[in-house]
Write an enzyme that holds these catalytic residues in place. Structure first.
Site, mmCIF file in Angstrom:
data_model
loop_
_atom_site.group_PDB
_atom_site.id
_atom_site.type_symbol
_atom_site.label_atom_id
_atom_site.label_comp_id
_atom_site.label_asym_id
_atom_site.label_seq_id
_atom_site.Cartn_x
_atom_site.Cartn_y
_atom_site.Cartn_z
ATOM 1 N N TYR A 122 2.749 0.214 1.011
ATOM 2 C CA TYR A 122 2.469 -0.771 -0.038
ATOM 3 C C TYR A 122 1.044 -1.308 0.080
ATOM 4 O O TYR A 122 0.325 -1.448 -0.909
ATOM 5 C CB TYR A 122 3.493 -1.909 0.070
ATOM 6 N N LYS A 142 -1.849 -0.976 -2.702
ATOM 7 C CA LYS A 142 -2.442 -2.158 -3.331
ATOM 8 C C LYS A 142 -3.943 -2.255 -3.060
ATOM 9 O O LYS A 142 -4.702 -2.784 -3.885
ATOM 10 C CB LYS A 142 -1.711 -3.422 -2.856
#
Length: 249
Positions: free
Chosen positions: A150, A154
């Protein structure tokens, strides 16, 4: 002239709040989500409030699904010139426990999805000589235990955003990113369940680390997205705005 906006992952949480806010701002809004039934709930709520909305089921990581979705939006709402890449999933784990499938799934939805959606929609923006792209990043881009996939996705969204700003600026298109901190959503509920604590306990602990003394709400993020999508924001591009109740980057 009513402009058309697409918001991905808009069935719930930040995406739904953003779709509602853009409708209030006067956009016709395409509510894209893998969960088309839940997307319909968001779209119907917008219509009930007097806005224009269309629910579209789409897998943003699938090239053909993206092409079909953008074609449908163009036919039924009008050519999209605003895109919010919000769709995302979690597959958290410490690195030594993380499967290749969990890595690929997260990078696929966040980065591949943003790439496919933006590539499809930018053609309409370039033709119109106008566009607004907003990508959802996260404070996890700065690193977060258990989120190698993640965090990488991001952080990647930020580099993607800055490159879009450089490439598309001459066509009247801006690209910016919003990086939320802890926001009270179903995704946070899933995180709390994964680590075995109640949502209220998780949020109360998280709030202690936030200078303004609370966790965020989806509407806090929708407000920032609204700013970047506004016609008046045409000289703001390539920026990453941390919306986290205090300084983060």
């Amino acid at each position: 002239m009513t402009r058309t906006a697409i918001v991905t992952g808009a069935a719930r949480g930040i995406g739904a709040a953003t779709a509602r806010r853009l409708a209030q701002d006067g956009f016709a809004v395409a509510v894209l989500d893998l969960l088309e039934d839940q997307a319909k709930d968001t779209a119907e709520a917008i219509v009930a409030d007097g806005g224009r909305a269309l629910a579209v089921g789409a897998d943003v990581a699938d090239e053909e699904s993206v092409a079909a979705a953008v074609a449908r939006v163009t036919a039924e709402l009008g050519a999209p010139t605003v895109l919010v890449n919000n769709a995302g999933i979690l597959r958290d784990n410490l690195l030594f426990k993380m499967s290749v499938g969990d890595w690929d799934a997260v990078l696929g939805v966040h980065l591949r999805g943003a790439f496919l959606m933006t590539r499809a929609v930018q053609a309409h923006m370039v033709e119109a000589r106008y566009g607004r792209i907003v990508n959802l990043s996260s404070t996890s881009a700065l690193g977060n235990r258990g989120q190698a996939n993640y965090s990488a996705a991001k952080a990647g969204m930020q580099g993607f955003t800055k490159t879009l700003a450089i490439e598309l600026g001459k066509f009247g298109v801006t690209a910016n990113a919003v990086a939320p901190g802890v926001i009270e959503t179903d995704m946070i509920r899933e995180t709390a369940e994964r680590i075995g604590v109640s949502l209220s306990d998780y949020l109360s602990v998280a709030a202690k680390d936030v200078p303004v003394g609370r966790v965020g709400q989806p509407e806090d993020i929708a407000n920032a997205v609204s700013f970047f999508c506004a016609e008046q924001s045409g000289f703001v591009s390539g920026q990453v705005l941390y919306v986290a109740g205090g300084p983060k980057a």
